[in-house]
Design a protein around this motif. Structure first.
Motif, PDB file in Angstrom:
ATOM      1  N   VAL A  11       0.844  -1.190   0.000  1.00  0.00           N
ATOM      2  CA  VAL A  11       0.000   0.000   0.000  1.00  0.00           C
ATOM      3  C   VAL A  11       0.877   1.237   0.000  1.00  0.00           C
ATOM      4  O   VAL A  11       2.032   1.196   0.421  1.00  0.00           O
ATOM      5  N   ARG A  12       0.310   2.313  -0.486  1.00  0.00           N
ATOM      6  CA  ARG A  12       1.024   3.597  -0.484  1.00  0.00           C
ATOM      7  C   ARG A  12       0.128   4.658   0.124  1.00  0.00           C
ATOM      8  O   ARG A  12      -1.089   4.629  -0.019  1.00  0.00           O
ATOM      9  N   GLU A  13       0.762   5.593   0.758  1.00  0.00           N
ATOM     10  CA  GLU A  13       0.042   6.683   1.413  1.00  0.00           C
ATOM     11  C   GLU A  13      -0.268   7.769   0.397  1.00  0.00           C
ATOM     12  O   GLU A  13       0.614   8.237  -0.312  1.00  0.00           O
ATOM     13  N   LEU A  14      -1.532   8.156   0.348  1.00  0.00           N
ATOM     14  CA  LEU A  14      -1.952   9.243  -0.540  1.00  0.00           C
ATOM     15  C   LEU A  14      -1.992  10.576   0.193  1.00  0.00           C
ATOM     16  O   LEU A  14      -1.459  11.569  -0.270  1.00  0.00           O
ATOM     17  N   LEU A  34     -11.784  16.342   4.568  1.00  0.00           N
ATOM     18  CA  LEU A  34     -10.938  16.081   3.402  1.00  0.00           C
ATOM     19  C   LEU A  34     -10.808  14.577   3.159  1.00  0.00           C
ATOM     20  O   LEU A  34     -10.946  14.111   2.028  1.00  0.00           O
ATOM     21  N   LEU A  35     -10.545  13.821   4.231  1.00  0.00           N
ATOM     22  CA  LEU A  35     -10.419  12.369   4.095  1.00  0.00           C
ATOM     23  C   LEU A  35     -11.704  11.743   3.573  1.00  0.00           C
ATOM     24  O   LEU A  35     -11.681  10.890   2.694  1.00  0.00           O
ATOM     25  N   SER A  36     -12.826  12.173   4.100  1.00  0.00           N
ATOM     26  CA  SER A  36     -14.121  11.636   3.672  1.00  0.00           C
ATOM     27  C   SER A  36     -14.392  11.955   2.205  1.00  0.00           C
ATOM     28  O   SER A  36     -14.862  11.098   1.446  1.00  0.00           O
ATOM     29  N   PHE A  37     -14.072  13.171   1.793  1.00  0.00           N
ATOM     30  CA  PHE A  37     -14.277  13.582   0.404  1.00  0.00           C
ATOM     31  C   PHE A  37     -13.383  12.779  -0.535  1.00  0.00           C
ATOM     32  O   PHE A  37     -13.826  12.273  -1.568  1.00  0.00           O
ATOM     33  N   ALA A  38     -12.110  12.630  -0.163  1.00  0.00           N
ATOM     34  CA  ALA A  38     -11.170  11.860  -0.985  1.00  0.00           C
ATOM     35  C   ALA A  38     -11.601  10.397  -1.067  1.00  0.00           C
ATOM     36  O   ALA A  38     -11.559   9.794  -2.143  1.00  0.00           O
ATOM     37  N   GLU A  39     -12.039   9.826   0.055  1.00  0.00           N
ATOM     38  CA  GLU A  39     -12.535   8.446   0.062  1.00  0.00           C
ATOM     39  C   GLU A  39     -13.713   8.289  -0.887  1.00  0.00           C
ATOM     40  O   GLU A  39     -13.792   7.323  -1.643  1.00  0.00           O
ATOM     41  N   SER A  40     -14.617   9.245  -0.856  1.00  0.00           N
ATOM     42  CA  SER A  40     -15.804   9.205  -1.709  1.00  0.00           C
ATOM     43  C   SER A  40     -15.427   9.270  -3.190  1.00  0.00           C
ATOM     44  O   SER A  40     -15.952   8.508  -4.008  1.00  0.00           O
ATOM     45  N   LEU A  41     -14.507  10.167  -3.527  1.00  0.00           N
ATOM     46  CA  LEU A  41     -14.056  10.290  -4.912  1.00  0.00           C
ATOM     47  C   LEU A  41     -13.425   8.986  -5.403  1.00  0.00           C
ATOM     48  O   LEU A  41     -13.701   8.521  -6.502  1.00  0.00           O
ATOM     49  N   LEU A  42     -12.581   8.414  -4.568  1.00  0.00           N
ATOM     50  CA  LEU A  42     -11.886   7.195  -4.953  1.00  0.00           C
ATOM     51  C   LEU A  42     -12.842   6.002  -5.024  1.00  0.00           C
ATOM     52  O   LEU A  42     -12.723   5.160  -5.907  1.00  0.00           O
ATOM     53  N   ARG A  43     -13.796   5.944  -4.112  1.00  0.00           N
ATOM     54  CA  ARG A  43     -14.791   4.873  -4.141  1.00  0.00           C
ATOM     55  C   ARG A  43     -15.609   4.952  -5.431  1.00  0.00           C
ATOM     56  O   ARG A  43     -15.867   3.931  -6.075  1.00  0.00           O
ATOM     57  N   LEU A  53      -7.554  12.334  -7.639  1.00  0.00           N
ATOM     58  CA  LEU A  53      -7.497  13.437  -6.677  1.00  0.00           C
ATOM     59  C   LEU A  53      -6.986  14.728  -7.312  1.00  0.00           C
ATOM     60  O   LEU A  53      -7.447  15.818  -6.977  1.00  0.00           O
ATOM     61  N   GLN A  54      -6.054  14.627  -8.248  1.00  0.00           N
ATOM     62  CA  GLN A  54      -5.584  15.829  -8.940  1.00  0.00           C
ATOM     63  C   GLN A  54      -6.680  16.419  -9.807  1.00  0.00           C
ATOM     64  O   GLN A  54      -6.809  17.641  -9.900  1.00  0.00           O
ATOM     65  N   GLU A  55      -7.462  15.555 -10.421  1.00  0.00           N
ATOM     66  CA  GLU A  55      -8.578  16.017 -11.245  1.00  0.00           C
ATOM     67  C   GLU A  55      -9.613  16.768 -10.412  1.00  0.00           C
ATOM     68  O   GLU A  55     -10.269  17.687 -10.892  1.00  0.00           O
ATOM     69  N   ALA A  56      -9.731  16.376  -9.138  1.00  0.00           N
ATOM     70  CA  ALA A  56     -10.669  17.032  -8.222  1.00  0.00           C
ATOM     71  C   ALA A  56     -10.020  18.221  -7.515  1.00  0.00           C
ATOM     72  O   ALA A  56     -10.575  18.741  -6.548  1.00  0.00           O
ATOM     73  N   ASP A  57      -8.852  18.644  -7.987  1.00  0.00           N
ATOM     74  CA  ASP A  57      -8.113  19.780  -7.426  1.00  0.00           C
ATOM     75  C   ASP A  57      -7.668  19.533  -5.984  1.00  0.00           C
ATOM     76  O   ASP A  57      -7.661  20.433  -5.155  1.00  0.00           O
ATOM     77  N   LEU A  58      -7.304  18.279  -5.672  1.00  0.00           N
ATOM     78  CA  LEU A  58      -6.777  17.938  -4.356  1.00  0.00           C
ATOM     79  C   LEU A  58      -5.300  17.542  -4.442  1.00  0.00           C
ATOM     80  O   LEU A  58      -4.767  16.941  -3.509  1.00  0.00           O
ATOM     81  N   GLY A  59      -4.650  17.888  -5.528  1.00  0.00           N
ATOM     82  CA  GLY A  59      -3.259  17.530  -5.729  1.00  0.00           C
ATOM     83  C   GLY A  59      -2.324  18.072  -4.679  1.00  0.00           C
ATOM     84  O   GLY A  59      -1.312  17.447  -4.347  1.00  0.00           O
ATOM     85  N   GLN A  60      -2.639  19.218  -4.099  1.00  0.00           N
ATOM     86  CA  GLN A  60      -1.765  19.809  -3.089  1.00  0.00           C
ATOM     87  C   GLN A  60      -1.736  18.982  -1.804  1.00  0.00           C
ATOM     88  O   GLN A  60      -0.837  19.125  -0.994  1.00  0.00           O
ATOM     89  N   TRP A  61      -2.717  18.078  -1.628  1.00  0.00           N
ATOM     90  CA  TRP A  61      -2.782  17.249  -0.433  1.00  0.00           C
ATOM     91  C   TRP A  61      -2.062  15.920  -0.593  1.00  0.00           C
ATOM     92  O   TRP A  61      -1.873  15.201   0.386  1.00  0.00           O
ATOM     93  N   LEU A  62      -1.666  15.582  -1.828  1.00  0.00           N
ATOM     94  CA  LEU A  62      -1.013  14.296  -2.062  1.00  0.00           C
ATOM     95  C   LEU A  62       0.345  14.235  -1.383  1.00  0.00           C
ATOM     96  O   LEU A  62       1.116  15.189  -1.449  1.00  0.00           O
ATOM     97  N   LYS A  63       0.615  13.120  -0.737  1.00  0.00           N
ATOM     98  CA  LYS A  63       1.900  12.930  -0.075  1.00  0.00           C
ATOM     99  C   LYS A  63       2.927  12.563  -1.134  1.00  0.00           C
ATOM    100  O   LYS A  63       2.740  11.653  -1.902  1.00  0.00           O
TER     101      LYS A  63
END
Length: 92
Positions: free
Chosen positions: A18-21, A29-38, A79-89
């Motif tokens: 696994v890798r950390e996102l 933020l975590l809930s939103f990212a989880e929803s997008l990925l799901r 996540l980058q498409e959803a403009d969350l790229g700045q949060w990526l580890k």
């Protein structure tokens, strides 16, 4: 997500399953990212959520959003498409 590793794999070399996102204290933020990925069909795991609950509302222990290494690049793209790229580890 179930992950099985044989003893020989762990002894011979480091196996990255696994890798950390994202690492954050922001539960929204975590809930939103989880929803997008799901919605994209990518399974996720939130690590350290129990530790975060134990420490109370201080907010010093961040939670981590993890995905399998096979879907890491796709998850980053979602996540980058959803403009969350700045949060990526970065810099594993």
């Amino acid at each position: 997500m179930q992950i099985w590793v044989s003893a020989s794999e762990t002894c011979d070399r480091r196996v990255e399953l696994v890798r950390e996102l994202i690492r954050t204290n922001d539960r929204v933020l975590l809930s939103f990212a989880e929803s997008l990925l799901r919605d994209a069909g990518i399974m996720t795991v939130v690590a350290d959520s129990n530790m975060s609950v134990l420490e109370g509302s201080i907010g010093i222990l961040p939670q981590r959003l993890l995905v399998s290494t096979d879907t890491y690049e796709e998850a980053c793209g979602v996540l980058q498409e959803a403009d969350l790229g700045q949060w990526l580890k970065t810099g594993d």
